[in-house]
Design an enzyme around this catalytic site. Structure first.
Site, PDB file in Angstrom:
ATOM      1  N   ASP A  74      -5.338  -2.251   8.115  1.00  0.00           N
ATOM      2  CA  ASP A  74      -4.100  -2.197   7.328  1.00  0.00           C
ATOM      3  C   ASP A  74      -4.017  -0.916   6.529  1.00  0.00           C
ATOM      4  O   ASP A  74      -2.979  -0.613   5.951  1.00  0.00           O
ATOM      5  CB  ASP A  74      -4.045  -3.380   6.360  1.00  0.00           C
ATOM      6  N   ASP A 133      -1.001 -11.658  14.679  1.00  0.00           N
ATOM      7  CA  ASP A 133      -1.735 -11.478  13.420  1.00  0.00           C
ATOM      8  C   ASP A 133      -2.570 -12.717  13.090  1.00  0.00           C
ATOM      9  O   ASP A 133      -2.367 -13.796  13.674  1.00  0.00           O
ATOM     10  CB  ASP A 133      -0.704 -11.188  12.313  1.00  0.00           C
TER      11      ASP A 133
HETATM   12  C1  DGJ Z   1      -1.322  -8.088   8.014  1.00  0.00           C
HETATM   13  C2  DGJ Z   1      -1.178  -7.008   9.035  1.00  0.00           C
HETATM   14  O1  DGJ Z   1      -2.386  -6.351   9.217  1.00  0.00           O
HETATM   15  C3  DGJ Z   1      -0.056  -6.090   8.626  1.00  0.00           C
HETATM   16  O2  DGJ Z   1       0.027  -5.008   9.516  1.00  0.00           O
HETATM   17  C4  DGJ Z   1       1.215  -6.860   8.585  1.00  0.00           C
HETATM   18  O3  DGJ Z   1       1.556  -7.299   9.865  1.00  0.00           O
HETATM   19  C5  DGJ Z   1       1.074  -8.032   7.642  1.00  0.00           C
HETATM   20  N1  DGJ Z   1      -0.072  -8.822   7.925  1.00  0.00           N
HETATM   21  C6  DGJ Z   1       2.292  -8.912   7.691  1.00  0.00           C
HETATM   22  O4  DGJ Z   1       2.157 -10.020   6.922  1.00  0.00           O
END
Ligand code: DGJ
Length: 720
Positions: free
Chosen positions: A520, A454
């Site tokens: 997301d 991430d």
């Molecule tokens: C952002 C990501 O896109 C999410 O899927 C998740 O992993 C969160 N961060 C976790 O902090």
């Protein structure tokens, strides 16, 4: 095997329906005379005519030398648009005039045809190496590097590569977006001037254009010639479309360099990102070249792609062995094959305020480490995956307290916080070594098969400590090195590229990762759009697509399980919903969807992606057709209400017009809950119908409600 062959001045590369004619005569940099539809096998004399036919006459009030738009456009050759190379040696040598000194040609074992040129500017003391390749799939790609051969520092401000496009390309399409709404299309006329998409986020960006496409008026998915470029870079970058009054137009791209970021000492070299170009008759053809190229890579991820269960929207930071084991058990029962423990497992990470950088399992929540969960997951027949955010650090962490100098900063102040975090300077050897050691140890200790990587903030004021020189360029390269080294040490490890959702989607990160997290936002309505446009570059098997909760966490929208699953079906399918809270009926239905996906994924992940230009903007049709057109799966999604009811006939494209197909709704995407009176006569027994009729006449579907989708399975049958 690579062979070299002598070169003529006029070079014609052809592959997969694409021709590229290059004029490499004289000593100036090579220029592309034609990039587009295959113009056939031409004799040298005809090729000469092709080139002669494109030479522009002199017009009033221009230089006496003819304009030469080369791959690295030069002001010294009368190009008055954006220059390819910009920089200076203490204020001088700002306008290079390269002379080509050597060139060679090679054909790779994969069928790629590669030209390499070396050029010098003796006055500016610069040497340029330029690679131009036509891949076996008909993608054009180019990369350049420049070396400072002179005394003193050469400050490089930019190195852009340009591909010309013809004047019939009158429309532009590019993509933009934001967190939770990545890759929205926008269209406009390709007018005179420069249309530049610049990214200064230090990561690819949710708003990055992905592709900048120029095309004939009203081009669509299935028609109209289109030329698109992609700047393959995960840091700051620039992609532009430019048309000047002499009639020439180009698409160009490169890294966007911050002030003073690249200062080449004598003997030092800077290498640009690859610029990729794809031509097509319609966007689907342009897109198909990228898919074919990615699929042909030796490192393309293994098949079949495993169904992912991700914990994020199921439990967030609420970690606990019992709860997560129950979730893993429910996921396995639903058919999940890879269980990924997301954010929240490491030291001090009870929410997003603290812990980043302290990559040790937090004994406060995981008293026995992650072993019991990882073992349970494997015991249930799944892979174990783990979330990291390796480039980040919370000020509230042991790491930041011990090494404030490892934080990217201007030197005099700290950058503003974003999600309570700062960026770790991976160009700093100490920081790099620490992160590499932590990730590598944890991957080995827990048998991690899959890393979700991430990156949750932009790089703002990102300089190297202590002086604060601009640091995005080195950071981007350090991240590439880190991933390469980790993969080298852990054979078979798969990595998902995530950056606040879909903020790091580009071909350079994809050359070393195995999946991208598209967004997301797992709201299926939004995902229809995000996946459709992400799919222009990335094939479905690399696009993470999860079934979320009944009420979506980002939008609050309630959507049926069938619509959620039918949408995830066309990506690398997974789930991000707390299945332990689902009803038995929902769990069974979910398992049915996963099982249908497993039976179809050989086709979904290998076939040609088709999007149909529908006259009704609420009806979205997309499908995957086998390369021999013997099978296909289509989804027809209803994105809203329409003035027309029932929706008109649906046309299916990309099939063989001469084959007859059996067409059936594919359970559970067969809308078995629709009232009988709304169905069409063929619904229960299917149809047998020629591909030409499916394309030209279309078929009537039941009257589908908004935010629903039907999945159709087509199989070619012997003609009767
Ligand atoms: C952002 C990501 O896109 C999410 O899927 C998740 O992993 C969160 N961060 C976790 O902090």
């Amino acid at each position: 095997m690579t062979t070299s062959s002598p070169l003529t001045d006029l070079i014609h590369l052809r592959s997969a329906g694409v021709s590229v004619v290059i004029d490499a005569s004289g000593s100036t940099l090579p220029r592309i005379v034609h990039w587009g539809a295959d113009i056939g096998d031409l004799s040298p004399a005809t090729l000469r005519s092709v080139v002669d036919a494109t030479i522009q006459p002199e017009v009033s009030n221009t230089t006496d030398d003819l304009l030469q738009l080369s791959l690295i456009p030069e002001n010294s050759r009368s190009w008055t648009g954006t220059p390819g190379l910009s920089g200076h040696r203490d204020g001088a040598d700002f306008s290079p005039a390269f002379a080509t000194t050597s060139r060679d040609f090679a054909v790779g074992a994969d069928g790629s045809q590669t030209l390499r040129f070396t050029a010098h500017d003796a006055d500016a003391a610069l040497e340029l190496h330029l690679t131009l390749e036509l891949t076996a799939q008909g993608l054009l790609r180019s990369q350049a590097n420049v070396r400072n051969d002179g005394e003193g520092v050469y400050t490089l401000d930019g190195l852009l590569i340009a591909f010309p496009v013809p004047n019939k390309a009158t429309d532009l399409l590019d993509l933009t977006g934001r967190h939770l709404r990545e890759r929205s299309p926008q269209r406009h006329p390709f007018t005179l001037g420069t249309y530049s998409r610049e990214n200064r986020r230090g990561r690819t960006g949710a708003d990055a254009t992905l592709l900048l496409i120029a095309g004939a008026a009203n081009f669509g998915f299935r028609s109209g010639q289109v030329w698109g470029v992609h700047t393959a870079w995960s840091g700051n970058h620039r992609t532009l479309a430019e048309r000047i009054p002499l009639g020439n137009a180009m698409l160009a791209g490169g890294e966007l360099l911050l002030s003073g970021e690249v200062r080449l000492a004598q003997g030092e070299t800077y290498t640009s990102p690859w610029l990729f170009g794809s031509f097509g008759d319609g966007l689907d053809e342009l897109s198909g070249r990228f898919h074919d190229y990615l699929r042909a890579r030796p490192q393309h991820p293994v098949y079949p792609r495993r169904v992912v269960g991700n914990t994020w929207e199921a439990t967030y930071f609420d970690h606990d062995l019992e709860r997560l084991t129950a979730l893993a058990t429910a996921a396995a029962a639903g058919g999940v094959e890879r269980f990924v423990l997301d954010d929240g497992w490491f030291l001090g990470r009870r929410d997003d305020h603290a812990g980043l950088g302290d990559w040790y399992v937090d004994a406060a929540v995981w008293p026995e480490g992650l072993g019991p969960l990882a073992d349970a997951v494997r015991g249930l027949g799944m892979d174990f995956g783990l979330w990291f955010e390796p480039e980040m650090v919370n000020p509230d962490s042991d790491l930041a307290r011990a090494h404030p100098e490892w934080i990217l900063q201007t030197g005099k102040r700290m950058p503003p916080l974003s999600r309570h975090q700062q960026v770790l300077d991976l160009a700093h050897q100490g920081a790099y070594d620490y992160i590499l050691e932590r990730l590598d140890s944890l991957i080995k200790e827990y048998g991690v098969a899959y890393v979700k990587w991430d990156h949750n903030r932009d790089l703002i004021d990102a300089g190297h400590s202590p002086r604060g020189q601009a640091g995005v360029s080195k950071q981007t390269r350090a991240v590439y090195r880190l991933i390469d080294e980790l993969k080298g040490r852990n054979s078979g490890l798969e990595i998902e590229s995530c950056a606040s959702g879909g903020g790091r989607v580009d071909l350079e990160i994809l050359s070393r990762t195995d999946r991208i997290w598209a967004s997301d936002c797992v709201d299926a309505h939004e995902r229809q759009l995000i996946q459709r446009w992400t799919g222009l570059l990335v094939p479905p098997e690399l696009v993470g697509a999860h079934v979320g909760s009944p009420v979506n966490h980002s939008t609050g929208r309630s959507l049926t399980l069938d619509f959620r699953a039918a949408t995830a079906f066309f990506g690398d399918m997974g789930v991000e919903w707390n299945l332990t809270t689902a009803t038995e009926k929902e769990q069974a239905r979910f398992a049915q969807w996963v099982s249908a996906y497993k039976s179809s994924r050989d086709l979904l992940h290998s076939g040609r992606v088709v999007r149909v230009d529908s006259p009704d903007p609420t009806v979205w049709i997309n499908g995957v057709v086998a390369h021999d057109a013997s099978r296909a799966i289509f989804s027809v999604a209803i994105m809203g209400t329409s003035e027309i009811a029932p929706h008109g006939r649906v046309r299916l494209a990309g099939l063989n017009p001469d084959l007859t197909y059996s067409v059936r709704p594919l359970p559970p995407g067969d809308l078995d809950w629709l009232p009988e009176r709304t169905l069409v006569p063929w619904w229960h027994n299917g149809l047998e119908i020629p591909g030409s009729v499916l394309h030209d006449v279309g078929i009537q579907l039941p009257d589908l409600p908004p935010e629903s989708a039907v999945i159709l399975e087509l199989v070619a049958v012997p003609a009767t």
